[in-house]
Design a protein around this motif. Sequence first.
Motif, PDB file in Angstrom:
ATOM      1  N   GLU A   1       0.860  -1.179   0.000  1.00 10.48           N
ATOM      2  CA  GLU A   1       0.000   0.000   0.000  1.00 10.48           C
ATOM      3  C   GLU A   1       0.898   1.231   0.000  1.00 10.48           C
ATOM      4  OE1 GLU A   1      -3.682   1.759   2.678  1.00 10.48           O
ATOM      5  OE2 GLU A   1      -2.924  -0.265   3.060  1.00 10.48           O
ATOM      6  N   GLY A   2       0.807   2.033  -1.075  1.00  9.63           N
ATOM      7  CA  GLY A   2       1.586   3.259  -1.176  1.00  9.63           C
ATOM      8  C   GLY A   2       0.893   4.410  -0.484  1.00  9.63           C
ATOM      9  N   LYS A   3       1.641   5.451  -0.210  1.00  8.79           N
ATOM     10  CA  LYS A   3       1.073   6.629   0.464  1.00  8.79           C
ATOM     11  C   LYS A   3       0.038   7.348  -0.393  1.00  8.79           C
ATOM     12  CE  LYS A   3       5.078   7.235   3.295  1.00  8.79           C
ATOM     13  NZ  LYS A   3       5.905   8.061   4.069  1.00  8.79           N
ATOM     14  N   ASP A   4       0.121   7.166  -1.704  1.00  4.58           N
ATOM     15  CA  ASP A   4      -0.812   7.823  -2.624  1.00  4.58           C
ATOM     16  C   ASP A   4      -2.081   7.009  -2.873  1.00  4.58           C
ATOM     17  OD1 ASP A   4       0.280   5.737  -4.039  1.00  4.58           O
ATOM     18  OD2 ASP A   4       0.911   6.938  -5.749  1.00  4.58           O
ATOM     19  N   GLY A   5      -2.288   5.934  -2.121  1.00  9.30           N
ATOM     20  CA  GLY A   5      -3.467   5.087  -2.299  1.00  9.30           C
ATOM     21  C   GLY A   5      -3.248   3.923  -3.252  1.00  9.30           C
ATOM     22  N   PHE A   6      -2.045   3.815  -3.819  1.00  9.45           N
ATOM     23  CA  PHE A   6      -1.716   2.706  -4.712  1.00  9.45           C
ATOM     24  C   PHE A   6      -1.743   1.393  -3.938  1.00  9.45           C
ATOM     25  CE2 PHE A   6       1.554  -0.200  -6.359  1.00  9.45           C
ATOM     26  CZ  PHE A   6       1.091  -0.381  -7.646  1.00  9.45           C
ATOM     27  N   LEU A   7      -2.360   0.376  -4.531  1.00 14.67           N
ATOM     28  CA  LEU A   7      -2.398  -0.963  -3.930  1.00 14.67           C
ATOM     29  C   LEU A   7      -1.854  -1.976  -4.925  1.00 14.67           C
ATOM     30  CD1 LEU A   7      -5.911  -1.088  -2.239  1.00 14.67           C
ATOM     31  CD2 LEU A   7      -3.730  -1.372  -1.086  1.00 14.67           C
ATOM     32  N   ASP A   8      -1.002  -2.879  -4.440  1.00 14.21           N
ATOM     33  CA  ASP A   8      -0.489  -3.964  -5.261  1.00 14.21           C
ATOM     34  C   ASP A   8      -0.637  -5.255  -4.466  1.00 14.21           C
ATOM     35  OD1 ASP A   8       0.841  -5.242  -7.460  1.00 14.21           O
ATOM     36  OD2 ASP A   8       2.651  -5.309  -6.233  1.00 14.21           O
ATOM     37  N   PHE A   9      -1.385  -6.181  -5.023  1.00 14.72           N
ATOM     38  CA  PHE A   9      -1.574  -7.499  -4.419  1.00 14.72           C
ATOM     39  C   PHE A   9      -0.747  -8.480  -5.232  1.00 14.72           C
ATOM     40  CE2 PHE A   9      -5.416  -5.099  -3.684  1.00 14.72           C
ATOM     41  CZ  PHE A   9      -5.705  -5.337  -2.353  1.00 14.72           C
ATOM     42  N   LYS A  10       0.110  -9.242  -4.567  1.00 16.06           N
ATOM     43  CA  LYS A  10       0.889 -10.269  -5.250  1.00 16.06           C
ATOM     44  C   LYS A  10       0.356 -11.633  -4.814  1.00 16.06           C
ATOM     45  CE  LYS A  10       5.019  -7.976  -6.599  1.00 16.06           C
ATOM     46  NZ  LYS A  10       4.523  -7.337  -7.764  1.00 16.06           N
TER      47      LYS A  10
END
Length: 147
Positions: A119-128
Amino acid sequence: MRYAQDRHMPDGKWVQTTLAESVVGVHHRKADAIAFARAARKAEAKGLQYGVELEHRPDNPHDSNAIAVIGVSEQKGWLSRRIGRWHIGYLDRDVASEIISDLVSNGIAVAAELYSIYEGKDGFLDFKVIVLAPPGHSTKARLRGKL
């Protein structure tokens, strides 16, 4: 911030059949992705079960090989427990096509393991996620069968 790295495995015996792959289309399902990420972080802190499931979606109008990634998390209330489910995105088109042709179309079950959430500070989400198959269908075994 990276979390959900304790790698909850589904029940049964499984082998890894892909590398850790990013879930695609998360930005189209932002509300569900955020809800699952929060639920997974709470479950991790409380020692509850969470992870991902895969669902083949042959009726998908854009890709008959589409495989949806569903986030699943145990949620504990005052008097009850329930399982929350959120459609967070899809496996990459090329990965899904390979999984369908090599495994699903041959009647071989697949499952998935949640590898991590970023979870990035800008709201970016990456699920691996890592796609799993029964023993005998590992990445190496699948590649050997194609040679």
